[in-house]
Design a protein around this motif. Structure first.
Motif, PDB file in Angstrom:
ATOM      1  N   UNK A   1       0.840  -1.205   0.000  1.00 57.21           N
ATOM      2  CA  UNK A   1       0.000   0.000   0.000  1.00 57.21           C
ATOM      3  C   UNK A   1       0.875   1.255   0.000  1.00 57.21           C
ATOM      4  N   UNK A   2       0.449   2.255  -0.741  1.00 57.46           N
ATOM      5  CA  UNK A   2       1.184   3.508  -0.818  1.00 57.46           C
ATOM      6  C   UNK A   2       0.973   4.321   0.446  1.00 57.46           C
ATOM      7  N   UNK A   3       1.997   5.071   0.801  1.00 55.61           N
ATOM      8  CA  UNK A   3       1.860   5.981   1.924  1.00 55.61           C
ATOM      9  C   UNK A   3       1.131   7.218   1.426  1.00 55.61           C
ATOM     10  N   UNK A   4       0.098   7.617   2.131  1.00 52.55           N
ATOM     11  CA  UNK A   4      -0.682   8.777   1.704  1.00 52.55           C
ATOM     12  C   UNK A   4      -0.306   9.980   2.543  1.00 52.55           C
TER      13      UNK A   4
END
Length: 62
Positions: free
Chosen positions: A12-15
């Motif tokens: 998952x990408x860091x937002x």
């Protein structure tokens, strides 16, 4: 003989934390101001102007 399948799972990408929209202009950067004319100061319409809270960016400031 079949070759083993590669994993396609992604991390998952860091937002980035989101900045809330400006309250007076609701994120548009413009506010409507009533235009009044005459001696009795009757309202004839509205005029759009830049939001002075966020200076037209639409993002809330602290």
């Amino acid at each position: 003989m079949a070759t083993p399948r590669k994993s396609t799972a992604r991390r998952p990408r860091k937002t980035m934390p989101t900045v809330p929209p400006c309250e007076p202009c609701r994120g548009t950067g413009e506010v409507a101001v009533s235009v009044r004319v005459g001696r009795t100061r009757r309202t004839v319409g509205q005029q759009n102007g830049i939001c002075l809270s966020c200076f037209g960016s639409g993002l809330a400031t602290e």
